[in-house]
Design a protein around this motif. Structure first.
Motif, PDB file in Angstrom:
ATOM      1  N   GLN A  12      64.093   6.605  25.396  1.00  0.00           N
ATOM      2  CA  GLN A  12      63.954   7.311  24.127  1.00  0.00           C
ATOM      3  C   GLN A  12      63.652   8.787  24.353  1.00  0.00           C
ATOM      4  N   LEU A  13      62.799   9.078  25.327  1.00  0.00           N
ATOM      5  CA  LEU A  13      62.478  10.477  25.628  1.00  0.00           C
ATOM      6  C   LEU A  13      63.711  11.227  26.126  1.00  0.00           C
ATOM      7  N   ARG A  14      64.505  10.579  26.966  1.00  0.00           N
ATOM      8  CA  ARG A  14      65.729  11.235  27.446  1.00  0.00           C
ATOM      9  C   ARG A  14      66.687  11.526  26.302  1.00  0.00           C
ATOM     10  N   SER A  15      66.705  10.644  25.295  1.00  0.00           N
ATOM     11  CA  SER A  15      67.571  10.894  24.140  1.00  0.00           C
ATOM     12  C   SER A  15      67.091  12.105  23.340  1.00  0.00           C
ATOM     13  N   PHE A  16      65.811  12.465  23.472  1.00  0.00           N
ATOM     14  CA  PHE A  16      65.269  13.667  22.837  1.00  0.00           C
ATOM     15  C   PHE A  16      65.447  14.913  23.711  1.00  0.00           C
ATOM     16  N   GLY A  17      66.029  14.743  24.891  1.00  0.00           N
ATOM     17  CA  GLY A  17      66.212  15.870  25.792  1.00  0.00           C
ATOM     18  C   GLY A  17      65.026  16.126  26.702  1.00  0.00           C
ATOM     19  N   ILE A  18      64.096  15.173  26.801  1.00  0.00           N
ATOM     20  CA  ILE A  18      62.916  15.321  27.650  1.00  0.00           C
ATOM     21  C   ILE A  18      63.259  14.892  29.073  1.00  0.00           C
ATOM     22  N   LYS A  19      62.801  15.670  30.050  1.00  0.00           N
ATOM     23  CA  LYS A  19      63.093  15.363  31.444  1.00  0.00           C
ATOM     24  C   LYS A  19      61.852  14.980  32.236  1.00  0.00           C
ATOM     25  N   ASN A  20      60.677  15.409  31.771  1.00  0.00           N
ATOM     26  CA  ASN A  20      59.444  14.984  32.429  1.00  0.00           C
ATOM     27  C   ASN A  20      58.350  14.811  31.376  1.00  0.00           C
ATOM     28  N   MET A  21      57.380  13.979  31.702  1.00  0.00           N
ATOM     29  CA  MET A  21      56.350  13.599  30.736  1.00  0.00           C
ATOM     30  C   MET A  21      55.471  14.773  30.331  1.00  0.00           C
TER      31      MET A  21
ATOM     32  N   ILE B 255      61.244  11.646  34.454  1.00  0.00           N
ATOM     33  CA  ILE B 255      61.829  10.440  33.869  1.00  0.00           C
ATOM     34  C   ILE B 255      63.345  10.421  34.074  1.00  0.00           C
ATOM     35  N   ILE B 256      63.828  11.284  34.959  1.00  0.00           N
ATOM     36  CA  ILE B 256      65.230  11.221  35.350  1.00  0.00           C
ATOM     37  C   ILE B 256      65.400  10.039  36.302  1.00  0.00           C
ATOM     38  N   PRO B 257      66.414   9.201  36.098  1.00  0.00           N
ATOM     39  CA  PRO B 257      66.600   8.028  36.977  1.00  0.00           C
ATOM     40  C   PRO B 257      66.621   8.402  38.455  1.00  0.00           C
ATOM     41  N   LYS B 258      65.995   7.571  39.264  1.00  0.00           N
ATOM     42  CA  LYS B 258      65.822   7.877  40.682  1.00  0.00           C
ATOM     43  C   LYS B 258      67.156   8.031  41.417  1.00  0.00           C
ATOM     44  N   TYR B 259      68.177   7.306  40.975  1.00  0.00           N
ATOM     45  CA  TYR B 259      69.455   7.379  41.672  1.00  0.00           C
ATOM     46  C   TYR B 259      70.202   8.683  41.389  1.00  0.00           C
ATOM     47  N   ASP B 260      69.789   9.406  40.347  1.00  0.00           N
ATOM     48  CA  ASP B 260      70.476  10.644  39.986  1.00  0.00           C
ATOM     49  C   ASP B 260      69.791  11.823  40.684  1.00  0.00           C
ATOM     50  N   ILE B 261      69.800  11.778  42.005  1.00  0.00           N
ATOM     51  CA  ILE B 261      69.056  12.753  42.809  1.00  0.00           C
ATOM     52  C   ILE B 261      69.611  14.159  42.626  1.00  0.00           C
ATOM     53  N   GLN B 262      70.913  14.285  42.617  1.00  0.00           N
ATOM     54  CA  GLN B 262      71.526  15.609  42.529  1.00  0.00           C
ATOM     55  C   GLN B 262      71.149  16.314  41.231  1.00  0.00           C
ATOM     56  N   PHE B 263      71.152  15.570  40.126  1.00  0.00           N
ATOM     57  CA  PHE B 263      70.798  16.169  38.843  1.00  0.00           C
ATOM     58  C   PHE B 263      69.329  16.575  38.821  1.00  0.00           C
ATOM     59  N   GLU B 264      68.454  15.728  39.362  1.00  0.00           N
ATOM     60  CA  GLU B 264      67.032  16.059  39.375  1.00  0.00           C
ATOM     61  C   GLU B 264      66.775  17.310  40.205  1.00  0.00           C
TER      62      GLU B 264
END
Length: 236
Positions: free
Chosen positions: A141-150, A178-187
């Protein structure tokens, strides 16, 4: 029907059922009548019925749908009971709204209240258990709001209708990614790790590394990871 009357090659029965052709004209009348009753009922039950529903409103809508749906496919059922059922549901709905409007306690009992799920970047695990919502659901839900960290979250509420309300943190506080762990490049492209700050992997509670305690003050967890902020936040 008797077993000997059922045949796989009986396409007429499979497509049209065991009713005379004249019934399809009657079915059209029934559908138009039921559709009209449904529209009028929803209009009288209020605009909220067309938006997100709380448990009480959803119960009323399900009862209404169950009551008016039977005559559509049953030629032996009359249309008058549909109107009676709709009238009863509408009256009950309006009565409950009227009682709740006059008494706050009854309103909370019938409709429920909002719950605070996140406070200053930290998950309220007690309320999370009460609302039966998983942490993964919160993160999604937070990611849908554009949130990337708590750290970007000042408050997150779940309303009595199941919707979420977010209040962002105006500051530049680090927090749990809260970026998925597998999406390392994006993080790596979006976030910057803060070496002297860590966040609890369970609830997001954030502290300085030099504070000298291992267990999380909020949930008792001792699994931590480096906190993050967005790359464009220069304070860190």
């Amino acid at each position: 029907m008797k077993p000997e009357e059922i045949h796989l090659y009986d396409y007429i029965r499979i497509l049209f059922g065991d009713v005379p052709y004249e019934y399809f004209i009657e079915a059209l009348v029934r559908i138009l009548f039921t559709f009209t009753i449904l529209i009028i009922s929803l209009r009288l039950m209020g605009r909220r019925m067309a938006a997100m529903l709380d448990m009480h409103e959803l119960s009323g809508l399900v009862a209404l749908a169950a009551g008016i749906g039977v005559p559509l496919g049953s030629p032996d059922r009359g249309l008058l009971p549909t109107a009676i059922i709709a009238t009863i549901v509408i009256c009950m709905q309006r009565l409950i709204f009227s009682i709740g409007f006059k008494n706050k306690k009854i309103e909370l009992l019938l409709h429920g209240d909002m719950s605070l799920l996140i406070e200053d970047g930290t998950i309220n695990l007690t309320n999370l258990k009460k609302t039966l919502i998983s942490r993964n659901r919160i993160y999604a839900q937070l990611r849908s709001f554009g949130i990337k960290n708590m750290g970007e979250v000042q408050r997150l509420y779940i309303e009595n209708n199941g919707g979420f309300t977010l209040m962002k943190n105006d500051g530049r506080s680090p927090g749990l990614s809260i970026i998925p762990k597998y999406d390392i490049q994006f993080e790596q492209s979006e976030m910057k790790h803060i070496k002297d700050t860590c966040s609890c992997t369970i609830c997001g509670y954030t502290r300085k590394l030099n504070e000298g305690f291992e267990k999380c003050n909020n949930c008792g967890n001792n699994d931590w990871e480096e906190s993050v902020v967005e790359n464009n936040q220069e304070n860190f």
